[in-house]
Design a protein around this motif. Structure first.
Motif, PDB file in Angstrom:
ATOM      1  N   LEU A   1       0.844  -1.324   0.000  1.00  0.00           N
ATOM      2  CA  LEU A   1       0.014  -0.032   0.004  1.00  0.00           C
ATOM      3  C   LEU A   1       0.890   1.357   0.137  1.00  0.00           C
ATOM      4  O   LEU A   1       0.645   2.347  -0.480  1.00  0.00           O
ATOM      5  CB  LEU A   1      -0.968  -0.041   1.315  1.00  0.00           C
ATOM      6  N   ALA A   2       1.909   1.194   0.761  1.00  0.00           N
ATOM      7  CA  ALA A   2       2.790   2.271   0.576  1.00  0.00           C
ATOM      8  C   ALA A   2       3.362   2.461  -0.484  1.00  0.00           C
ATOM      9  O   ALA A   2       3.639   3.791  -1.273  1.00  0.00           O
ATOM     10  CB  ALA A   2       3.761   2.111   1.724  1.00  0.00           C
ATOM     11  N   GLY A   3       3.841   1.592  -1.300  1.00  0.00           N
ATOM     12  CA  GLY A   3       4.676   1.528  -2.696  1.00  0.00           C
ATOM     13  C   GLY A   3       3.455   2.163  -3.630  1.00  0.00           C
ATOM     14  O   GLY A   3       3.700   3.030  -4.444  1.00  0.00           O
ATOM     15  N   THR A   4       2.243   1.802  -3.402  1.00  0.00           N
ATOM     16  CA  THR A   4       1.124   2.284  -4.332  1.00  0.00           C
ATOM     17  C   THR A   4       0.943   3.728  -4.272  1.00  0.00           C
ATOM     18  O   THR A   4       0.796   4.484  -5.254  1.00  0.00           O
ATOM     19  CB  THR A   4      -0.121   1.392  -4.162  1.00  0.00           C
ATOM     20  N   VAL A   5       0.998   4.114  -2.929  1.00  0.00           N
ATOM     21  CA  VAL A   5       0.724   5.724  -2.789  1.00  0.00           C
ATOM     22  C   VAL A   5       1.775   6.690  -2.534  1.00  0.00           C
ATOM     23  O   VAL A   5       1.929   7.890  -2.672  1.00  0.00           O
ATOM     24  CB  VAL A   5      -0.196   5.812  -1.263  1.00  0.00           C
ATOM     25  N   GLY A   6       2.913   5.809  -2.798  1.00  0.00           N
ATOM     26  CA  GLY A   6       4.320   6.640  -2.817  1.00  0.00           C
ATOM     27  C   GLY A   6       4.623   7.327  -1.579  1.00  0.00           C
ATOM     28  O   GLY A   6       5.414   8.265  -1.808  1.00  0.00           O
ATOM     29  N   GLY A   7       4.184   6.759  -0.411  1.00  0.00           N
ATOM     30  CA  GLY A   7       4.623   7.473   0.598  1.00  0.00           C
ATOM     31  C   GLY A   7       5.446   6.466   1.545  1.00  0.00           C
ATOM     32  O   GLY A   7       5.357   5.336   1.500  1.00  0.00           O
ATOM     33  N   PRO A   8       6.053   7.084   2.690  1.00  0.00           N
ATOM     34  CA  PRO A   8       6.589   6.328   3.613  1.00  0.00           C
ATOM     35  C   PRO A   8       5.873   5.419   4.634  1.00  0.00           C
ATOM     36  O   PRO A   8       4.377   5.529   4.733  1.00  0.00           O
ATOM     37  CB  PRO A   8       7.399   7.153   4.400  1.00  0.00           C
TER      38      PRO A   8
END
Length: 551
Positions: free
Chosen positions: A125-132
Motif C-alpha cells: 500500500l505504501a508503494g502504491t501511494v508513494g509514501g513512507p
C-alpha cells in the motif's frame, strides 16, 4: 717509591672509573646481567619480502621472516557503503522517512511495530501511494514518529491493522485517517491488497507469503513496494480454494511465492496462475533470491542491507529501498557477510550500498568486505586485529613489519603455532575474536601481565585485556623472574652498550624493553623483549608504580 706511588695512583683512577660506570648503569645491573645482543636464532636473518622497503626510522630491527598472507575468496566491485544505525524500530522508520521524503509526502502509511506481518502487508500500500511506512505502538505514538508525521504534513494517513482508539485520535490531529484491515493478519492482508488495487497497484502480479514465518519474507516488502504488487498472506496449508479466489479476484496473471515449503506448501498454491517460487535455504538465502528477482523486475538501484533478525527494518526499509531508491533489500547474519548476500554482490556488482543496522548486528567486517570488494581482504584483517588489541599503527592493507608482529601475537592468543602465516583458517579464527583471560584479577584494574608460557605481554585496562604484544622472555639459562612487581624506573632512550630501547624496569635489572631481535622463543637474559616499534606503543601506556605480574 715514585714508581710505587704512580702505580697506586693508576689503580685508584681505575677503581674510581669503575665506580662511576657502576653508578651510571644504575639498577639495570643491580641483580641480573642486562639483556645484550644475541646472535641470530633459527628462522632469523631471512630478508623481508620487499628488500627495497626503507627501514623504519628509529627501529633498529634485525631482518625477520616476512609474514605469509594467503587469503583468498570471492571478489566483486568495491562499493561505497553508508551506515544508518537507528536506536529502535520506531526511530528507524522516522529516520528513513526523513531521508527518503525530505520534502514531505501527501500520503503516509502507519502500521503497528509490535508484529512482523502488518508492516509487511502495508508495504504494498505504501508503494502504491508513494509514501513512507511509519511504525507505531498500538497504545501510543512515539515522539519521534509524531514529529515526523507533522513534518511530512500529509493529507491522508492509512492505518493498517488493529490500533487503540487514542492512537487513531492522535493521528487524526495530523491528517485524515483511513483505516484498512482489522482482525487477523490474513484478513488484513486481503483488505490491504484490495485497497492497493483500487489505488492503482499492478494487479497482474501478486506476491504470496507465509503468515507464520516472517524470516522467510524479508525481501518481500521492497519488491512489493517498488513494483506496486499486492501482497497476500496465507497459512502454510489449508483452504486452497479461498486463496485461489482471493488471488483471482485481484486479476492476477502471475504469482510470486516467497519462502520455502515450510512457509507456503506446494499444495496450497498448486492452481494459482503462473507460480514462481522464490526460496533458498535460510532467511538470507531467500532474501538474496528475492533481491535477484527484484532486479529482474526492474529494481536496479543500490541495495539496502539489514540483519536477518531485524524484521521491522525489512518493512520500512523495504519501502524506502523500493520506492525512493528503486532497489532491493538483502539480509545477512553472523560475523561476516553471509554467503547468499556475497553471491548477490558478486553477480550484480553494485556501486553503492546502505547498511541499516548497528555495528553489533551487522559488524564492521561486513562493511569492510563491501568497501574492499571481497570476502578475504588483508585490510579487513588488519582492522580486526587493531580492534581486538593487536598493535597496528597504520591500517592500510600493506604487509610490513608491524604485520608480522601482530600476527605473531594473534597466533599465540589463538593457540596456534607462531610462524607468521595468515590464511583462511586464521581469518575464521580471528572472526571468533579469541581473547586472553586476565590471570590476575586481584590486581588493580589497570596493570601489566607477562605470560611466559605464551610469550605475550598483556596490557589490562578496566579489568580486561586491551592489548596483546609479542615478546621473547628469558631463555632457560637466564629465565624471567616470576611474581608480582612494581614499575620503578623508565628510561626514555636507547642504551647503546646493550641495545635496550626505552627500558621499563619492574624488578632490579628485569625490564620490558625494545630490542632489534625478538624471536618466537625465549631468547633474552631475563627481560621481556619487544620490537622497538611496539616499545614506542608500550612506553607511554605503562606508568610509574604500575603493577606487573609475570607467570
Amino acid at each position: 717509591m715514585g714508581t710505587i706511588d704512580r702505580t697506586h695512583g693508576w689503580l685508584a683512577g681505575v677503581l674510581t672509573m669503575l665506580l662511576v660506570l657502576a653508578l651510571v648503569a644504575g639498577p639495570a645491573a643491580a641483580a641480573s646481567p642486562p639483556d645484550q645482543l644475541d646472535p641470530p636464532g633459527p628462522g632469523e636473518g631471512t630478508p623481508l619480502r620487499n628488500p627495497t622497503e626503507p627501514p623504519l626510522a628509529g627501529y633498529g630491527t634485525m631482518a625477520q621472516p616476512s609474514p605469509s598472507i594467503t587469503l583468498d575468496g570471492r571478489a566483486w566491485r568495491r562499493a561505497a557503503v553508508r551506515r544508518m544505525a537507528p536506536a529502535n524500530r520506531y526511530v528507524g522508520s522516522a529516520r528513513v522517512s526523513r531521508r527518503g521524503w525530505s520534502h514531505g509526502a501527501r500520503r503516509v502509511v502507519v502500521a503497528p511495530g509490535t508484529n512482523p506481518f502488518d508492516p509487511m502487508v502495508a508495504s504494498s500500500l505504501a508503494g502504491t501511494v508513494g509514501g513512507p511506512l511509519l511504525l507505531t505502538r498500538t497504545r501510543s505514538v512515539p515522539s519521534k514518529v509524531d514529529r515526523e508525521l507533522r513534518r511530512l504534513n500529509p493529507g491522508r494517513i492509512y492505518v493498517v491493522g488493529d490500533m487503540r482508539r487514542r492512537v487513531v485520535t492522535r493521528l487524526r490531529n495530523v491528517a485524515t485517517v483511513v483505516r484498512v484491515g482489522r482482525g487477523n493478519r490474513y484478513e488484513t492482508s486481503v483488505a490491504v491488497a484490495r485497497r492497493a488495487a483500487k489505488l492503482g497497484a499492478r494487479r497482474r502480479t501478486v506476491i504470496v507469503a507465509g503468515g507464520r514465518a516472517p524470516a522467510q519474507s524479508l525481501g518481500a516488502a521492497a519488491l512489493a513496494a517498488g513494483r506496486r504488487y499486492p501482497l497476500v498472506l496465507t497459512k502454510r496449508a489449508g483452504k486452497r480454494l479461498r486463496l485461489q479466489r482471493r488471488v483471482r479476484e485481484l486479476g492476477a496473471r502471475r504469482t510470486l511465492v516467497i519462502g520455502n515449503q515450510s512457509a507456503v506448501s506446494a499444495g496450497i498454491v498448486r492452481n494459482l496462475p503462473r507460480v514462481r517460487r522464490l526460496a533458498r535455504p535460510g532467511a538470507a538465502g531467500t532474501a538474496a533470491v528475492t533481491a535477484a528477482a527484484a532486479r529482474r523486475h526492474g529494481l536496479r538501484g543500490s541495495p539496502v542491507l539489514i540483519n536477518r533478525k531485524n524484521w521491522p527494518a525489512a518493512s520500512y526499509a523495504g519501502v524506502w529501498a523500493g520506492v525512493r531508491r528503486d532497489a532491493p533489500l538483502l539480509a545477512t547474519a553472523g560475523r561476516e557477510l553471509a554467503d547468499p548476500a556475497r553471491w548477490w554482490f558478486n553477480r550484480y556488482q553494485p556501486r553503492k550500498a546502505v547498511v541499516l543496522a548497528t555495528k553489533k548486528s551487522v559488524p564492521v567486517v561486513t562493511t569492510c568486505q563491501l568497501r574492499r570488494g571481497g570476502m578475504r581482504r588483508w585490510y579487513c584483517a588488519e582492522r580486526l586485529l587493531h580492534r581486538q588489541g593487536y598493535h597496528m599503527p597504520h591500517v592500510d592493507g600493506r604487509v610490513d613489519r608491524f604485520t608480522l608482529w601482530a600476527v605473531y601475537a594473534f597466533e599465540k592468543v589463538a593457540g596456534r603455532s607462531a610462524n607468521g602465516s595468515f590464511g583462511n583458517a586464521e581469518w575464521r579464527r580471528l572472526l571468533r575474536n579469541p581473547r586472553h583471560k586476565v590471570r590476575r584479577p586481584d590486581l588493580p584494574s589497570t596493570h601489566v601481565e607477562i605470560d611466559i608460557g605464551r610469550q605475550l605481554i598483556l596490557l589490562v585496562k578496566n579489568g580486561k585485556v586491551a592489548h596483546h604484544i609479542h615478546t621473547s622472555t628469558g631463555k632457560s639459562s637466564t629465565p624471567m623472574v616470576r611474581g608480582t612487581f612494581t614499575v620503578y624506573e623508565k628510561r626514555d632512550y636507547l642504551q647503546t652498550y646493550n641495545m635496550m630501547y626505552r627500558p621499563i624496569f619492574f624488578y632490579r635489572g628485569y625490564a620490558i624493553h625494545g630490542y632489534p631481535s625478538v624471536p618466537t622463543y625465549p631468547a633474552s637474559h631475563g627481560c621481556g623483549r619487544v620490537y622497538n616499534g611496539n616499545m614506542d606503543f608500550l612506553y607511554p601506556k605503562i606508568f610509574m608504580g604500575e603493577r606487573v605480574a609475570t607467570y
